[in-house]
Design an enzyme around this catalytic site. Structure first.
Site, PDB file in Angstrom:
ATOM      1  N   PRO A  20       0.788   1.904  -0.245  1.00 51.68           N
ATOM      2  CA  PRO A  20       0.557   3.347  -0.349  1.00 51.68           C
ATOM      3  C   PRO A  20       1.856   4.092  -0.663  1.00 51.68           C
ATOM      4  O   PRO A  20       2.877   3.879  -0.008  1.00 51.68           O
ATOM      5  CB  PRO A  20       0.028   3.710   1.041  1.00 51.68           C
ATOM      6  CG  PRO A  20      -0.559   2.442   1.567  1.00 51.68           C
ATOM      7  CD  PRO A  20       0.326   1.355   1.023  1.00 51.68           C
ATOM      8  N   GLU A  21       1.805   4.930  -1.676  1.00 52.54           N
ATOM      9  CA  GLU A  21       2.950   5.748  -2.056  1.00 52.54           C
ATOM     10  C   GLU A  21       2.666   7.189  -1.645  1.00 52.54           C
ATOM     11  O   GLU A  21       1.721   7.455  -0.902  1.00 52.54           O
ATOM     12  CB  GLU A  21       3.210   5.589  -3.555  1.00 52.54           C
ATOM     13  CG  GLU A  21       3.453   4.129  -3.948  1.00 52.54           C
ATOM     14  CD  GLU A  21       3.682   3.922  -5.435  1.00 52.54           C
ATOM     15  OE1 GLU A  21       4.142   4.863  -6.116  1.00 52.54           O
ATOM     16  OE2 GLU A  21       3.387   2.812  -5.925  1.00 52.54           O
ATOM     17  N   LYS A  30       6.868   8.249   2.267  1.00 51.99           N
ATOM     18  CA  LYS A  30       5.704   7.383   2.477  1.00 51.99           C
ATOM     19  C   LYS A  30       5.314   7.283   3.947  1.00 51.99           C
ATOM     20  O   LYS A  30       4.472   6.457   4.303  1.00 51.99           O
ATOM     21  CB  LYS A  30       5.997   5.977   1.942  1.00 51.99           C
ATOM     22  CG  LYS A  30       6.340   5.926   0.461  1.00 51.99           C
ATOM     23  CD  LYS A  30       6.686   4.498   0.054  1.00 51.99           C
ATOM     24  CE  LYS A  30       7.199   4.428  -1.375  1.00 51.99           C
ATOM     25  NZ  LYS A  30       7.570   3.049  -1.761  1.00 51.99           N
ATOM     26  N   HIS A  51      -8.288  -7.732  11.475  1.00 49.16           N
ATOM     27  CA  HIS A  51      -6.889  -7.305  11.486  1.00 49.16           C
ATOM     28  C   HIS A  51      -6.730  -5.882  12.032  1.00 49.16           C
ATOM     29  O   HIS A  51      -5.849  -5.146  11.589  1.00 49.16           O
ATOM     30  CB  HIS A  51      -6.269  -7.421  10.093  1.00 49.16           C
ATOM     31  CG  HIS A  51      -6.460  -8.761   9.450  1.00 49.16           C
ATOM     32  ND1 HIS A  51      -5.758  -9.884   9.837  1.00 49.16           N
ATOM     33  CD2 HIS A  51      -7.311  -9.163   8.470  1.00 49.16           C
ATOM     34  CE1 HIS A  51      -6.149 -10.921   9.110  1.00 49.16           C
ATOM     35  NE2 HIS A  51      -7.089 -10.516   8.287  1.00 49.16           N
ATOM     36  N   ARG A  75      -1.388  -7.653   6.301  1.00 52.63           N
ATOM     37  CA  ARG A  75      -0.079  -8.297   6.160  1.00 52.63           C
ATOM     38  C   ARG A  75       0.822  -8.104   7.376  1.00 52.63           C
ATOM     39  O   ARG A  75       1.843  -8.768   7.503  1.00 52.63           O
ATOM     40  CB  ARG A  75       0.620  -7.764   4.900  1.00 52.63           C
ATOM     41  CG  ARG A  75      -0.134  -8.006   3.597  1.00 52.63           C
ATOM     42  CD  ARG A  75      -0.136  -9.459   3.187  1.00 52.63           C
ATOM     43  NE  ARG A  75       1.208  -9.945   2.892  1.00 52.63           N
ATOM     44  CZ  ARG A  75       1.823  -9.786   1.719  1.00 52.63           C
ATOM     45  NH1 ARG A  75       1.205  -9.152   0.718  1.00 52.63           N
ATOM     46  NH2 ARG A  75       3.024 -10.265   1.529  1.00 52.63           N
ATOM     47  N   ARG A 135      24.702   8.816 -11.843  1.00 52.98           N
ATOM     48  CA  ARG A 135      24.195   7.461 -11.598  1.00 52.98           C
ATOM     49  C   ARG A 135      24.191   6.631 -12.874  1.00 52.98           C
ATOM     50  O   ARG A 135      23.668   7.056 -13.896  1.00 52.98           O
ATOM     51  CB  ARG A 135      22.761   7.522 -11.058  1.00 52.98           C
ATOM     52  CG  ARG A 135      22.571   8.367  -9.818  1.00 52.98           C
ATOM     53  CD  ARG A 135      23.169   7.708  -8.589  1.00 52.98           C
ATOM     54  NE  ARG A 135      22.776   8.401  -7.387  1.00 52.98           N
ATOM     55  CZ  ARG A 135      21.969   7.911  -6.460  1.00 52.98           C
ATOM     56  NH1 ARG A 135      21.444   6.705  -6.613  1.00 52.98           N
ATOM     57  NH2 ARG A 135      21.680   8.609  -5.373  1.00 52.98           N
ATOM     58  N   ARG A 158      10.147  -7.145  -9.171  1.00 56.09           N
ATOM     59  CA  ARG A 158       9.017  -6.220  -9.176  1.00 56.09           C
ATOM     60  C   ARG A 158       8.404  -6.148 -10.571  1.00 56.09           C
ATOM     61  O   ARG A 158       9.107  -6.170 -11.581  1.00 56.09           O
ATOM     62  CB  ARG A 158       9.477  -4.807  -8.764  1.00 56.09           C
ATOM     63  CG  ARG A 158      10.195  -4.728  -7.431  1.00 56.09           C
ATOM     64  CD  ARG A 158       9.274  -4.952  -6.253  1.00 56.09           C
ATOM     65  NE  ARG A 158       8.268  -3.909  -6.152  1.00 56.09           N
ATOM     66  CZ  ARG A 158       8.474  -2.740  -5.530  1.00 56.09           C
ATOM     67  NH1 ARG A 158       9.652  -2.464  -4.986  1.00 56.09           N
ATOM     68  NH2 ARG A 158       7.505  -1.854  -5.448  1.00 56.09           N
TER      69      ARG A 158
END
Length: 277
Positions: free
Chosen positions: A2-3, A59, A96, A115, A158, A267
């Site tokens: 989830p973001e 988050k 779970h 998880r 950056r 990723r």
């Protein structure tokens, strides 16, 4: 995982249901996920506490309690927080299920996590707003204090590639793999471009697209591929509107070129090599 849009959707779906209710007791079945203030037990510290407000930082979901403390919930990969009204509480418990909150109106709040990466942490409200997790959080991309000028000034300092920079929670709070890929696709920027290489116009595109894609994600109630549902158990719909994420091998919605899926620092990254420069 989830973001920002998914956690914000969970917050909104729960706010009207549990704000003002009191936690009568907590059944904690997986102690390793729960943390309380030093010298206190998690279940004891929550008993009798009233939920006064639901917030979010990046988050992290924040359940602000009376007594100036906050329960910080980090869903991580597969965490779910689902509310069941009194007439729904007899529904079969999901596998779970690691914590159950019994509320004073007879309803339940169930936390499940396949998880087991998620955490429930009780801390002071001030600490939760400042740093709810281990690392410092950057600004909220949809916040009023997230200005283009500040964003542009941060970019020029950056030399980091854009994709890992957008995933850096100390740079911006709340973006993950899905919305970083989507923002870069909309802004027509290659994920391997370095932040300091962007000119003013490109920086403005990225700033606008980050905010747009996050808001669209919220409006669509989040992105559901496997585990994510909101606080009422409903799936989101943004997966139907994705431009690149999860669409490797499919045609680009803008130019018709093939969407690539490649690994970057372990990723998956999805992009259109024709559109994104």
């Amino acid at each position: 995982m989830p973001e920002l849009p998914e956690v914000e959707t969970v917050r909104r779906s729960l706010a009207g249901r549990i704000t003002g209710l009191t936690i009568e007791k907590v059944e904690l079945r997986l102690p390793k996920i729960a943390f309380a203030l030093p010298g206190t037990l998690f279940t004891d510290a929550l008993r009798g506490r009233r939920i006064i407000e639901l917030g979010r930082r990046g988050k992290y979901l924040l359940l602000h309690l009376d007594g100036d403390e906050t329960l910080v919930i980090h869903l991580r990969m597969t965490g779910r927080l689902i509310h069941l009204r009194p007439e729904e509480r007899e529904e079969p418990e999901a596998a779970h299920t690691h914590a159950v909150f019994f509320l004073d109106d007879g309803s339940l709040l169930r936390y499940t996590d396949v998880r087991q990466f998620g955490t429930l942490t009780l801390m002071t409200r001030e600490a939760a707003l400042r740093q709810p997790g281990k690392g410092r959080l950057g600004p909220e991309p949809l916040g009023q204090d997230f200005s283009f000028v500040d964003f542009r000034n941060a970019l020029v300092k950056r030399k980091t590639k854009l994709k890992p920079l957008l995933l850096d929670q100390s740079f911006l709070a709340g973006l993950g793999n899905i919305y970083a890929d989507e923002a870069l696709a909309r802004a027509r920027l290659h994920p391997d471009r370095t932040a300091d290489s962007l000119d003013d116009e490109e920086s403005r595109r990225l700033y606008d697209c980050i905010r747009t894609v996050l808001q669209e994600g919220i409006d669509a109630k989040g992105t559901s591929f496997r585990d994510y549902v909101d606080g009422e158990g409903r799936k989101g719909e943004f997966q139907e509107k994705l431009w690149v994420y999860g669409r490797g091998g499919n045609p680009c919605r803008r130019c018709g070129g093939e969407i690539l899926r490649e690994k970057r620092a372990g990723r998956s990254t999805h992009f259109c090599p024709r559109c994104q420069k």
